[in-house]
Design a protein around this motif. Structure first.
Motif, PDB file in Angstrom:
ATOM      1  N   HIS A 116       7.807 -15.339   3.829  1.00 29.33           N
ATOM      2  CA  HIS A 116       7.728 -14.653   5.121  1.00 29.33           C
ATOM      3  C   HIS A 116       6.596 -13.628   5.124  1.00 29.33           C
ATOM      4  N   ALA A 117       6.393 -12.941   4.009  1.00 27.91           N
ATOM      5  CA  ALA A 117       5.304 -11.968   3.936  1.00 27.91           C
ATOM      6  C   ALA A 117       3.964 -12.648   4.193  1.00 27.91           C
ATOM      7  N   LEU A 118       3.759 -13.793   3.590  1.00 26.01           N
ATOM      8  CA  LEU A 118       2.504 -14.523   3.770  1.00 26.01           C
ATOM      9  C   LEU A 118       2.353 -15.043   5.194  1.00 26.01           C
ATOM     10  N   LYS A 119       3.451 -15.477   5.783  1.00 25.01           N
ATOM     11  CA  LYS A 119       3.415 -15.972   7.169  1.00 25.01           C
ATOM     12  C   LYS A 119       2.914 -14.868   8.109  1.00 25.01           C
ATOM     13  N   TYR A 120       3.538 -13.698   8.022  1.00 26.70           N
ATOM     14  CA  TYR A 120       3.171 -12.616   8.932  1.00 26.70           C
ATOM     15  C   TYR A 120       1.810 -12.019   8.589  1.00 26.70           C
ATOM     16  N   LEU A 121       1.481 -11.954   7.314  1.00 24.57           N
ATOM     17  CA  LEU A 121       0.158 -11.461   6.940  1.00 24.57           C
ATOM     18  C   LEU A 121      -0.919 -12.398   7.481  1.00 24.57           C
ATOM     19  N   SER A 122      -0.686 -13.690   7.341  1.00 26.66           N
ATOM     20  CA  SER A 122      -1.640 -14.680   7.848  1.00 26.66           C
ATOM     21  C   SER A 122      -1.836 -14.517   9.351  1.00 26.66           C
ATOM     22  N   GLU A 123      -0.750 -14.335  10.080  1.00 28.99           N
ATOM     23  CA  GLU A 123      -0.837 -14.164  11.527  1.00 28.99           C
ATOM     24  C   GLU A 123      -1.551 -12.864  11.902  1.00 28.99           C
ATOM     25  N   SER A 124      -1.444 -11.859  11.054  1.00 31.27           N
ATOM     26  CA  SER A 124      -2.118 -10.592  11.349  1.00 31.27           C
ATOM     27  C   SER A 124      -3.613 -10.656  11.079  1.00 31.27           C
TER      28      SER A 124
ATOM     29  N   ASN B  73       3.543  -6.728  -5.633  1.00 25.47           N
ATOM     30  CA  ASN B  73       4.293  -7.827  -6.253  1.00 25.47           C
ATOM     31  C   ASN B  73       3.732  -9.210  -5.909  1.00 25.47           C
ATOM     32  N   MET B  74       2.755  -9.270  -5.021  1.00 28.84           N
ATOM     33  CA  MET B  74       2.205 -10.563  -4.606  1.00 28.84           C
ATOM     34  C   MET B  74       0.787 -10.797  -5.133  1.00 28.84           C
ATOM     35  N   ARG B  75       0.252  -9.863  -5.857  1.00 26.50           N
ATOM     36  CA  ARG B  75      -1.147  -9.956  -6.301  1.00 26.50           C
ATOM     37  C   ARG B  75      -1.439 -11.212  -7.116  1.00 26.50           C
ATOM     38  N   GLU B  76      -0.488 -11.690  -7.867  1.00 27.00           N
ATOM     39  CA  GLU B  76      -0.698 -12.873  -8.708  1.00 27.00           C
ATOM     40  C   GLU B  76      -0.406 -14.188  -7.980  1.00 27.00           C
ATOM     41  N   ASP B  77       0.102 -14.105  -6.779  1.00 28.84           N
ATOM     42  CA  ASP B  77       0.418 -15.303  -5.993  1.00 28.84           C
ATOM     43  C   ASP B  77      -0.897 -15.897  -5.473  1.00 28.84           C
ATOM     44  N   SER B  78      -1.176 -17.136  -5.851  1.00 30.35           N
ATOM     45  CA  SER B  78      -2.440 -17.769  -5.446  1.00 30.35           C
ATOM     46  C   SER B  78      -2.567 -17.872  -3.930  1.00 30.35           C
ATOM     47  N   ARG B  79      -1.443 -18.025  -3.234  1.00 36.54           N
ATOM     48  CA  ARG B  79      -1.484 -18.097  -1.765  1.00 36.54           C
ATOM     49  C   ARG B  79      -1.959 -16.777  -1.177  1.00 36.54           C
TER      50      ARG B  79
END
Length: 85
Positions: free
Chosen positions: A45-53, A73-79
């Motif tokens: 969900h964080a990536l969904k809303y960040l992408s939309e922003s 906590n998401m820095r290592e996530d390739s997405r």
């Protein structure tokens, strides 16, 4: 997550949904909703809303997200990294 934090999280989401229902959709608010989901550990969900922003505010929100501790906590996530290129 503590019970109090969970209550605040749910309250923020309800207020966001009311805002959307009134036509108040904007990239700044989506960025903050992405932060909430990131802090909760919900990277999808964080990536969904960040992408939309990022659409209308790519430059500023990319810089913000790269430095925002809410996304630590998401820095290592390739997405996450691919989104901010």
């Amino acid at each position: 997550m503590s019970e109090e934090a969970e209550q605040h999280f749910k309250s923020a989401l309800k207020r966001y949904e009311r805002r959307i229902g009134k036509g108040g959709d904007d990239p700044f608010t989506k960025y903050y909703i992405a932060c909430l989901y990131s802090l909760k550990g919900d990277s999808d969900h964080a990536l969904k809303y960040l992408s939309e922003s990022l659409g209308p505010l790519k430059e500023i929100n990319t810089i913000r997200a790269k430095n925002d501790p809410d996304f630590e906590n998401m820095r290592e996530d390739s997405r996450f990294r691919e989104l901010l290129v």
